[in-house]
Design a protein around this motif. Sequence first.
Motif, PDB file in Angstrom:
ATOM      1  N   MET A 192      -2.966  -7.470   3.285  1.00 55.20           N
ATOM      2  CA  MET A 192      -3.648  -6.346   2.639  1.00 55.20           C
ATOM      3  C   MET A 192      -2.707  -5.650   1.653  1.00 55.20           C
ATOM      4  SD  MET A 192      -5.395  -3.090   4.517  1.00 55.20           S
ATOM      5  CE  MET A 192      -6.987  -2.522   3.964  1.00 55.20           C
ATOM      6  N   ARG A 193      -1.469  -5.408   2.079  1.00 59.67           N
ATOM      7  CA  ARG A 193      -0.516  -4.725   1.200  1.00 59.67           C
ATOM      8  C   ARG A 193      -0.174  -5.593  -0.004  1.00 59.67           C
ATOM      9  NH1 ARG A 193       0.176  -0.108  -0.417  1.00 59.67           N
ATOM     10  NH2 ARG A 193      -0.126   0.586   1.737  1.00 59.67           N
ATOM     11  N   LYS A 194      -0.053  -6.902   0.181  1.00 57.20           N
ATOM     12  CA  LYS A 194       0.213  -7.799  -0.942  1.00 57.20           C
ATOM     13  C   LYS A 194      -0.928  -7.754  -1.951  1.00 57.20           C
ATOM     14  CE  LYS A 194       2.952 -11.137   1.739  1.00 57.20           C
ATOM     15  NZ  LYS A 194       2.950 -12.515   2.291  1.00 57.20           N
ATOM     16  N   THR A 195      -2.165  -7.730  -1.445  1.00 62.26           N
ATOM     17  CA  THR A 195      -3.326  -7.693  -2.337  1.00 62.26           C
ATOM     18  C   THR A 195      -3.390  -6.370  -3.092  1.00 62.26           C
ATOM     19  OG1 THR A 195      -4.561  -9.168  -0.877  1.00 62.26           O
ATOM     20  CG2 THR A 195      -5.848  -7.861  -2.443  1.00 62.26           C
ATOM     21  N   ILE A 196      -3.121  -5.265  -2.405  1.00 63.67           N
ATOM     22  CA  ILE A 196      -3.109  -3.956  -3.060  1.00 63.67           C
ATOM     23  C   ILE A 196      -2.069  -3.947  -4.185  1.00 63.67           C
ATOM     24  CG2 ILE A 196      -2.497  -1.522  -2.733  1.00 63.67           C
ATOM     25  CD1 ILE A 196      -3.684  -1.734   0.097  1.00 63.67           C
ATOM     26  N   ALA A 197      -0.879  -4.447  -3.886  1.00 66.56           N
ATOM     27  CA  ALA A 197       0.187  -4.468  -4.891  1.00 66.56           C
ATOM     28  C   ALA A 197      -0.218  -5.307  -6.100  1.00 66.56           C
ATOM     29  CB  ALA A 197       1.473  -5.020  -4.273  1.00 66.56           C
ATOM     30  N   ARG A 198      -0.803  -6.466  -5.850  1.00 66.67           N
ATOM     31  CA  ARG A 198      -1.185  -7.351  -6.950  1.00 66.67           C
ATOM     32  C   ARG A 198      -2.294  -6.743  -7.799  1.00 66.67           C
ATOM     33  NH1 ARG A 198      -5.347 -10.703  -7.072  1.00 66.67           N
ATOM     34  NH2 ARG A 198      -5.597 -10.679  -4.803  1.00 66.67           N
ATOM     35  N   ARG A 199      -3.331  -6.201  -7.153  1.00 65.36           N
ATOM     36  CA  ARG A 199      -4.479  -5.693  -7.900  1.00 65.36           C
ATOM     37  C   ARG A 199      -4.135  -4.418  -8.675  1.00 65.36           C
ATOM     38  NH1 ARG A 199      -9.480  -7.203  -7.449  1.00 65.36           N
ATOM     39  NH2 ARG A 199     -10.299  -5.085  -7.470  1.00 65.36           N
ATOM     40  N   LEU A 200      -3.327  -3.539  -8.098  1.00 65.94           N
ATOM     41  CA  LEU A 200      -2.957  -2.320  -8.810  1.00 65.94           C
ATOM     42  C   LEU A 200      -2.060  -2.641 -10.010  1.00 65.94           C
ATOM     43  CD1 LEU A 200      -2.341   0.303  -5.981  1.00 65.94           C
ATOM     44  CD2 LEU A 200      -4.368  -0.062  -7.370  1.00 65.94           C
ATOM     45  N   THR A 201      -1.168  -3.617  -9.837  1.00 64.66           N
ATOM     46  CA  THR A 201      -0.322  -4.032 -10.958  1.00 64.66           C
ATOM     47  C   THR A 201      -1.177  -4.601 -12.081  1.00 64.66           C
ATOM     48  OG1 THR A 201       1.530  -4.516  -9.477  1.00 64.66           O
ATOM     49  CG2 THR A 201       1.586  -5.519 -11.661  1.00 64.66           C
ATOM     50  N   GLU A 202      -2.128  -5.462 -11.723  1.00 63.63           N
ATOM     51  CA  GLU A 202      -3.024  -6.035 -12.732  1.00 63.63           C
ATOM     52  C   GLU A 202      -3.820  -4.934 -13.430  1.00 63.63           C
ATOM     53  OE1 GLU A 202      -5.397  -8.783 -10.554  1.00 63.63           O
ATOM     54  OE2 GLU A 202      -3.845 -10.327 -10.455  1.00 63.63           O
ATOM     55  N   SER A 203      -4.293  -3.950 -12.664  1.00 65.22           N
ATOM     56  CA  SER A 203      -5.102  -2.885 -13.247  1.00 65.22           C
ATOM     57  C   SER A 203      -4.314  -2.084 -14.279  1.00 65.22           C
ATOM     58  CB  SER A 203      -5.623  -1.946 -12.148  1.00 65.22           C
ATOM     59  OG  SER A 203      -6.395  -0.898 -12.699  1.00 65.22           O
ATOM     60  N   LYS A 204      -3.096  -1.680 -13.926  1.00 69.07           N
ATOM     61  CA  LYS A 204      -2.305  -0.867 -14.844  1.00 69.07           C
ATOM     62  C   LYS A 204      -1.813  -1.674 -16.044  1.00 69.07           C
ATOM     63  CE  LYS A 204      -1.192   2.925 -14.441  1.00 69.07           C
ATOM     64  NZ  LYS A 204      -1.823   4.163 -14.940  1.00 69.07           N
ATOM     65  N   GLN A 205      -1.636  -2.986 -15.865  1.00 67.49           N
ATOM     66  CA  GLN A 205      -1.157  -3.815 -16.970  1.00 67.49           C
ATOM     67  C   GLN A 205      -2.283  -4.233 -17.904  1.00 67.49           C
ATOM     68  OE1 GLN A 205       0.846  -7.068 -15.020  1.00 67.49           O
ATOM     69  NE2 GLN A 205       2.825  -6.032 -15.025  1.00 67.49           N
ATOM     70  N   GLN A 206      -3.477  -4.463 -17.362  1.00 70.20           N
ATOM     71  CA  GLN A 206      -4.551  -5.072 -18.137  1.00 70.20           C
ATOM     72  C   GLN A 206      -5.661  -4.105 -18.535  1.00 70.20           C
ATOM     73  OE1 GLN A 206      -5.943  -8.504 -15.945  1.00 70.20           O
ATOM     74  NE2 GLN A 206      -3.873  -9.240 -15.557  1.00 70.20           N
ATOM     75  N   VAL A 207      -5.791  -2.989 -17.829  1.00 73.13           N
ATOM     76  CA  VAL A 207      -6.891  -2.057 -18.105  1.00 73.13           C
ATOM     77  C   VAL A 207      -6.344  -0.809 -18.798  1.00 73.13           C
ATOM     78  CG1 VAL A 207      -8.738  -0.658 -17.110  1.00 73.13           C
ATOM     79  CG2 VAL A 207      -8.177  -2.884 -16.101  1.00 73.13           C
ATOM     80  N   PRO A 208      -6.749  -0.537 -20.036  1.00 76.49           N
ATOM     81  CA  PRO A 208      -6.305   0.687 -20.714  1.00 76.49           C
ATOM     82  C   PRO A 208      -7.018   1.902 -20.128  1.00 76.49           C
ATOM     83  CG  PRO A 208      -7.825  -0.539 -22.105  1.00 76.49           C
ATOM     84  CD  PRO A 208      -7.602  -1.386 -20.892  1.00 76.49           C
TER      85      PRO A 208
END
Length: 439
Positions: free
Chosen positions: A220-236
């Motif tokens: 769960m923590r790995k998924t949270i880390a991955r998705r939040l990183t993707e969100s801040k990098q890819q979503v303005p």
Amino acid sequence: MPIEIKMPALSPTMEEGTLAKWLVKEGDEVKSGDIMAEIETDKATMEFEAVDEGRIAKIMVAEGTDGVKVGAVIALLEGEDEESAPQPAATKEGAPAAAPADADHGKPADAAVAREEKPATPAPAPAPAPAAAHQDGERVKASPLARRIAADKGVDLSGVTGSGPNGRIVKADVEKAQPGAAAPAATAAAAPAEAPAVAAAPKPAQVPDIPHETTKLSNMRKTIARRLTESKQQVPHIYLTVDVQLDKLLKLRGELNAGLEARGVKLSVNDLLIKALAVSLIQVPKCNVMFTPDQLVSFHRADISVAVSTPEGLITPVITEADSASLSSISTRMKDLAARARDKKLKPEEFTGGTASLSNMGMFGIKQFEAVINPPQGMILAIGAGDKRPWVMPDGSLGVASIMSATGSFDHRAIDGADGAQLMQAFKTLVENPLSMLA
């Protein structure tokens, strides 16, 4: 032939999981519907049911194993009509090992194994394609012997300077070169394609020499880390904040709770805010959207994902049809979903598919914060604490009122600032005049 039991995809986002516990052992008979194992996904611990009938011939993955890929063979099931003769040894992926060769052909089993393994051993090949030409397309000039030595040593000829006639690369040049040497131009050209991989796998941080303890990251923590990183990098992200007066909403909540007491229902402020956000999204449909690379998806109802804190991290159970649901229904469902979220008992459909999210940290005394969007949703609303503040009353006099700050985070690819502002204005109006969202 044994039936392969494979790691299932128990949620839409699951790519791998932890085989937390086996509930059967080798030799056990199982039938369709029997619970065979408990599997920890990226969001919950779920039971895995048998589909076929038979006997557990072999367990391929031990319980407690992390990072088991979806589709990997985790056990072998022997049907009732199969003989119980020993099965060939299985590989790590669950495929039978190569059988001994037929003695009539006079070829030992080792030869068969060698044939099976032969493709896995790369044969010497000519210099790789990048080494055959310079960045501008000009062919590299090198002697046949130099090419053969370069292939053996793994030297990229495009990065070697030739000392022979007309810059021809000769044996001595290759022997001086370092294996894997590449031309600066080629390296620069490859950099953009390799950048994401480098960013996705940073070097582990150096742990200082201070007394400490370490905790293994859960799925769960790995998924949270991955998705939040993707969100801040890819979503303005664009952020919009409003201050909202709560007095009328607090008064209405008290009155409703008095009437619902006999039914055992007690509304929270968060329940009313879920309703207000859902109705706002219907009033401002340009914010009830999802961005994809080639289209904008507009939803006709508002399903609100609500952030719930658990010991392992944040999860967002969804209140479906929150725009049309009664407050008592929202309250009852929210309590049930939150309780099961903390026990990791949610079903995949209960924490996926929302159209927007709400995160409330007011109970911790946080006055204002900016939440990270939960892709592929287009927005998330961050709720701060309500407290007494000086406030200009409707008649123009200065008084004291219960005020909270709400901040909307919007995906600027899908939602313009003006549309986000309309949503925040609609939300403020509904909270300050709560009877209107019940009509």
